[in-house]
Write an enzyme that holds these catalytic residues in place. Structure first.
Site, PDB file in Angstrom:
ATOM      1  N   ASP A 208     -13.929  38.141 -54.864  1.00 59.00           N
ATOM      2  CA  ASP A 208     -12.845  37.194 -55.092  1.00 59.00           C
ATOM      3  C   ASP A 208     -12.199  36.738 -53.791  1.00 59.00           C
ATOM      4  OD1 ASP A 208     -13.122  37.087 -57.793  1.00 59.00           O
ATOM      5  OD2 ASP A 208     -11.421  38.371 -58.275  1.00 59.00           O
TER       6      ASP A 208
ATOM      7  N   LYS B 212     -10.991  32.492 -57.234  1.00 59.49           N
ATOM      8  CA  LYS B 212     -10.260  31.582 -58.113  1.00 59.49           C
ATOM      9  C   LYS B 212      -8.849  31.456 -57.551  1.00 59.49           C
ATOM     10  CE  LYS B 212     -11.018  31.908 -62.589  1.00 59.49           C
ATOM     11  NZ  LYS B 212     -11.952  30.809 -62.815  1.00 59.49           N
TER      12      LYS B 212
ATOM     13  N   MET C  24       0.966  35.814 -60.023  1.00 61.44           N
ATOM     14  CA  MET C  24       0.557  34.412 -60.216  1.00 61.44           C
ATOM     15  C   MET C  24       1.722  33.540 -60.683  1.00 61.44           C
ATOM     16  SD  MET C  24      -3.128  35.180 -62.055  1.00 61.44           S
ATOM     17  CE  MET C  24      -2.413  36.389 -63.176  1.00 61.44           C
TER      18      MET C  24
END
Length: 271
Positions: A62, A83, A196
């Protein structure tokens, strides 16, 4: 004198590792190990994950995994599957399909994620997909950023007299129909660690205030915890969004809200 002390220190570390009698399991062809790299500092890797990186011939990693950690997998074919919000990235279905494909080719696969694969890392989704495809897999836990980032910046996740629980939440869906009930979280009175959530920080702060948290509630934003790029901003719930924007803070970051944040100043004299 210092050189001798350093040599003795290194020997002590080597001896300590030897005393552990750690025998890593073998990563077999056709198997996938879902592993957590921790919050960023290579020192946060577990021995199991370190051993896995030394065995794999295919590494799917990642965006939040540091280059130093990726470099441990010498000789492995690298597949970037990062991502990042607002940027082009692989779809989750494509990542899962890649894991299945590599396993069926007989590769020794490590799927490496920042933090812990089962804490907002979609590790559960990937494990379920592998199980449905009859692909053998293991999960190697990592230090979750939501707790280790607090420790790295002098904020205890729990403190007697302040909290009896810690809430880990995602802020990705704030302001949408898929949002969580921020008012219900606010009513618990327990500290909140939001993953996030930077893009939605104004919405999240407003929702917590509407839910009953006091404007003076301590809050913080921790950016790139445990890495050389680490930054922390401490403010109040009423001002955190405005101050974070003024400071130019952006992801990867965690938002922390609650009385535990105030402990940072009290602990500032620690080593």
């Amino acid at each position: 004198m210092n050189g001798s002390a350093n040599t003795n220190g290194r020997a002590t570390v080597e001896q300590a590792l030897a005393r552990l009698n750690f025998k890593p399991r073998e990563l077999e062809p056709g198997h996938v190990w879902l592993a957590g790299a921790g919050p960023g500092d290579p020192g946060c890797l577990t021995l199991e994950v370190l051993a896995a990186l030394g065995q794999c011939d295919a590494l799917v990693f990642d965006a939040l995994v540091s280059a130093d950690v990726v470099a441990v997998a010498q000789g492995a074919e690298l597949f970037y599957a990062g991502k990042r919000g607002g940027k082009p990235s692989m779809k989750q279905d494509d990542i899962t399909a890649l894991l299945v494909k590599l396993a069926r080719e007989g590769r020794r696969v490590v799927r490496l994620k920042g933090g812990d694969p089962y804490i907002f890392g979609r590790g559960g989704e990937e494990a379920l997909a592998l199980a449905r495809e009859n692909i053998p897999f293991r999960v190697l836990s990592g230090l979750t950023s939501g707790l280790s980032a607090l420790a790295a910046t002098g904020i205890p996740a729990t403190m007697r007299g302040i909290n009896k629980a810690v809430i880990l939440a995602t802020g990705h869906a704030a302001g949408t129909d898929d949002d969580i009930d921020w008012a219900a979280i606010a009513r618990t009175g327990q500290p909140i660690v939001v993953y996030m959530g930077m893009a939605n920080l104004p919405l999240i702060a407003a929702a917590l205030l509407e839910g009953g948290l006091a404007p003076s509630t301590p809050a913080a934003v921790i950016v790139s915890a445990t890495t050389p790029q680490e930054r922390i901003l401490v403010a109040t719930l009423a001002t955190i969004a405005q101050e974070a924007a003024a400071a130019g803070l952006a992801s990867p970051a965690l938002i922390v809200v609650g009385g535990i944040v105030a402990m940072r100043a009290a602990l500032a004299g620690g080593a």
